[in-house]
Design an enzyme around this catalytic site. Structure first.
Site, PDB file in Angstrom:
ATOM      1  N   THR A 378      92.339 -64.588  34.386  1.00 23.70           N
ATOM      2  CA  THR A 378      91.496 -63.436  34.090  1.00 23.70           C
ATOM      3  C   THR A 378      91.348 -62.726  35.426  1.00 23.70           C
ATOM      4  O   THR A 378      91.946 -63.124  36.404  1.00 23.70           O
ATOM      5  CB  THR A 378      90.170 -63.972  33.502  1.00 23.70           C
ATOM      6  N   THR A 396      90.249 -59.425  30.983  1.00 18.21           N
ATOM      7  CA  THR A 396      91.262 -60.452  30.762  1.00 18.21           C
ATOM      8  C   THR A 396      92.241 -60.112  29.646  1.00 18.21           C
ATOM      9  O   THR A 396      91.935 -59.346  28.730  1.00 18.21           O
ATOM     10  CB  THR A 396      90.560 -61.795  30.423  1.00 18.21           C
ATOM     11  N   ASN A 398      93.531 -63.062  28.622  1.00 15.80           N
ATOM     12  CA  ASN A 398      93.434 -64.503  28.387  1.00 15.80           C
ATOM     13  C   ASN A 398      94.439 -65.234  29.267  1.00 15.80           C
ATOM     14  O   ASN A 398      94.157 -65.506  30.407  1.00 15.80           O
ATOM     15  CB  ASN A 398      93.584 -64.882  26.917  1.00 15.80           C
ATOM     16  N   ASP A 420      90.970 -68.051  22.159  1.00 14.79           N
ATOM     17  CA  ASP A 420      89.618 -68.408  22.616  1.00 14.79           C
ATOM     18  C   ASP A 420      88.690 -68.753  21.451  1.00 14.79           C
ATOM     19  O   ASP A 420      87.563 -69.214  21.663  1.00 14.79           O
ATOM     20  CB  ASP A 420      89.007 -67.279  23.458  1.00 14.79           C
ATOM     21  N   SER A 449      83.661 -66.396  25.073  1.00 13.02           N
ATOM     22  CA  SER A 449      84.226 -66.229  26.405  1.00 13.02           C
ATOM     23  C   SER A 449      83.383 -66.984  27.425  1.00 13.02           C
ATOM     24  O   SER A 449      82.244 -67.361  27.151  1.00 13.02           O
ATOM     25  CB  SER A 449      84.237 -64.736  26.752  1.00 13.02           C
ATOM     26  N   SER A 450      83.966 -67.192  28.596  1.00 14.68           N
ATOM     27  CA  SER A 450      83.211 -67.789  29.710  1.00 14.68           C
ATOM     28  C   SER A 450      82.941 -66.765  30.804  1.00 14.68           C
ATOM     29  O   SER A 450      82.370 -67.108  31.839  1.00 14.68           O
ATOM     30  CB  SER A 450      84.013 -68.939  30.324  1.00 14.68           C
ATOM     31  N   GLY A 470      88.965 -67.682  35.645  1.00 14.01           N
ATOM     32  CA  GLY A 470      89.037 -69.146  35.693  1.00 14.01           C
ATOM     33  C   GLY A 470      88.707 -69.852  34.391  1.00 14.01           C
ATOM     34  O   GLY A 470      88.432 -71.054  34.418  1.00 14.01           O
TER      35      GLY A 470
HETATM   36  N1  GLY Z   1      89.833 -65.719  28.168  1.00  8.93           N
HETATM   37  C1  GLY Z   1      88.963 -66.241  29.131  1.00  8.93           C
HETATM   38  C2  GLY Z   1      87.530 -66.010  28.812  1.00  8.93           C
HETATM   39  O1  GLY Z   1      87.227 -65.077  28.084  1.00  8.93           O
HETATM   40  O2  GLY Z   1      86.677 -66.733  29.252  1.00  8.93           O
END
Ligand code: GLY
Length: 567
Positions: A378, A396, A398, A420, A449-450, A470
């Site tokens: 990302t 991102t 992904n 995700d 998402s993170s 990350g």
């Molecule tokens: N695709 C990584 C996130 O959205 O955390």
């Protein structure tokens, strides 16, 4: 923007891109760049330069962010994008916050078991490397929305640098040449009619990367606004690309896509106000929970990566990630108990009483869910303008280069964000546990998402702007960077350069970068039941600190070609 400006931009940067110092991680670069008025930190020197030029022309932080997002789509195709999505956190100079969710959505024809075969097994690669892997892209709608609400300069002007960089090309770095070669096979397989990214001969450092189709697409977006992407020629090409594979994104999916303004979430940490991204990112909620978990402990007295500090941080991460797997998802579809999850008393209680002699086992912190793999590719950028407005954007595709599918004729990569979602929701896994419903696939839903764009203030003043790529390590990287500054007294650059470690409940192990946690301590932790897993780099954090004298200290992650610019 006049042509002269663009030519000088592209001209001056052609050399810069290939000669940009590749700062080796491990050299522990600790001197931050310091600027008097404004700063931009991104993953690519050309994108940082574009942001800086927009600021110098009188654009505000949001103008610069729009320009950077489009520039990254050209110069950093690994993760910069118009075919993906992301989150923006904004704080204006008066201390008001806003959060923009331009996360991709599941197409209307999506359904829960779309990546499973008749036996309910996951079909390999379908949610990752195919036309079916893509959610409806949100980045263009997001930038359009952000600009409509907060932009100052003309929209078209902001996209010109990206158009010119795509049309005239730029010299690629050694790292980029290597990556293009590493991914070549996938690009060829998924794009049989060819694409600018596929070179007949081997990519070399300093080769010119020209993307004519992408230049034309961004030009349509410059001329027609969001309709230049979600309608007309670009939309036709995207839908045609879907039809070439098993893709399901339709014209209706595209025209109905909406970015959403959301209320940011906030808490406090040792006298600082910490504001971050609400769901559908799990990032902000988990970050605030982590900070609340460790606030009761004297981290500063213990010191950076000391025995006690590591144990407390790891145990906090274990508990918070178990909750993340169980409760987080798209708030438009499920009820996410955000306040309960960040509640300081509840988080503190989980680590109290704390056993400093033995690891807790993750199987005893049961959330009945097995988290899936999350890609780590990302990108994040921060901008603070002369007026003190701040933007943090994480965006991102992904995976690195998303699905690898490049829309034929339109020249942009499509995301593989559908992965995700919990693609096996409700299906018992090898341990007999069932996946959670919170993040199951539903039409129109945003996948969890993170991403954790975060802004801190102290005594009512802007203090820190931070974020990183990350995947699941995003949250712990942002968390540790904040601790590095507030608890361990590191400057903006040292906080970013410092080695990191990561625990995410499952798998039950501490992932460690090469220089993280000294070897004696690793042995001691192992004896006490912790599993230490050495791995490559974790995250690429970008960080801006606002010093008491008003100067800006910027930290760009030495793990990549990341660069801070400012004035
Ligand atoms: N695709 C990584 C996130 O959205 O955390």
């Amino acid at each position: 923007m006049n042509k002269l400006f663009i030519y000088s931009l592209v001209g001056s940067l052609l050399f810069a891109s290939c000669s940009s110092t590749r700062r080796q991680f491990g050299s522990h670069r600790t001197s931050p760049a310091t600027f008097n008025k404004a700063a931009v930190v991104t993953a690519h020197p050309l994108a940082s330069e574009v942001g800086l030029m927009i600021l110098k022309k009188g654009g505000n932080a949001v103008d610069a962010a729009v320009a950077v997002q489009f520039a990254l789509a050209v110069v950093y195709p690994n993760a910069g994008n118009i075919g993906g999505g992301g989150f923006m956190l904004y704080r204006n100079s008066q201390g008001q916050y806003d959060a923009l969710d331009f996360r991709e959505t599941a197409p209307k024809k999506a359904h829960r078991d779309m990546y499973l075969d008749a036996q309910k097994n996951v079909i390999p690669d379908l949610s990752l490397y195919s036309q079916l892997a893509s959610g409806v892209p949100g980045s263009v709608a997001g930038m359009w929305e952000a600009h409509q609400k907060y932009g100052k300069l003309d929209w078209k002007e902001l996209l010109l640098p990206a158009i010119e960089l795509a049309r005239k090309g730029f010299k690629i770095s050694e790292r980029q040449a290597r990556e293009f070669e590493d991914h070549k096979e996938r690009f060829i397989k998924l794009n049989p009619t060819g694409a600018a990214i596929i070179k007949n001969t081997t990519w070399q450092t300093g080769d010119l990367f020209v993307q004519e189709d992408l230049a034309n697409t961004i030009e349509r977006i410059a001329n027609e606004g969001r309709d230049g992407f979600y309608k007309g020629k670009t939309a036709d090409m995207l839908v045609a690309e879907m039809n070439r594979g098993k893709g399901i994104i339709t014209h209706e999916d595209l025209t109905s896509y909406q970015a959403r303004w959301r209320a940011p979430i906030a808490s406090s940490y040792r006298g600082h106000k910490v504001t971050s991204m609400p769901p559908p990112s799990s990032g902000g909620t988990s970050l605030l929970a982590l900070l609340k978990s460790v606030e009761q402990f004297p981290l500063r007295r213990w010191g950076f990566q000391t025995d006690s500090a590591i144990r407390v941080i790891v145990e906090a991460e274990r508990h918070v990630y178990a909750n993340r797997a169980k409760y987080l998802g798209d708030p438009d579809f499920i009820n996410v108990p955000v306040q309960q999850l960040i509640d300081s008393t509840k988080n503190a209680a989980k680590l109290n009483p704390f056993n400093f002699r033995q690891a807790t086992l993750s199987k005893n912190v049961n959330a009945d869910v097995i988290p899936g793999y999350e890609s780590e590719q990302t990108t994040h950028f921060n901008i603070v303008d002369e007026q003190g407005n701040a933007v943090a954007i994480t965006t991102t595709l992904n995976d690195s280069y998303g699905s690898g599918v490049i829309v034929d004729g339109a020249g942009f990569l499509l995301n593989n964000e559908m992965d995700d979602f919990s693609v096996k929701t409700g299906v018992p896994n090898m341990y007999g546990l069932t996946g959670e419903k919170a993040n199951e696939i539903q039409p129109g839903k945003r996948m969890l998402s993170s991403m954790t764009p975060t802004i801190l203030e102290k005594d009512g003043k802007l203090f820190m702007v931070v974020g990183t790529p990350g995947g699941s390590t995003i949250i712990t990287s942002v968390f540790q960077t904040i601790l590095n500054v507030i608890d361990f007294g590191q400057n903006a650059q040292a906080a970013v350069s410092s080695p990191r470690f990561h625990h995410q409940w499952l798998p039950d192990r501490i992932d460690v970068e090469k220089d993280a946690i000294d070897t004696t301590l690793r042995d001691k932790l192992t004896k006490d039941g912790y599993v230490i897993n050495p791995r490559g780099t974790i995250g690429r954090v970008e960080n801006i600190l606002i010093l008491p004298n008003g100067k800006l200290q910027a930290g760009a992650d030495p793990r990549g070609d990341d660069t801070a610019k400012g004035y």
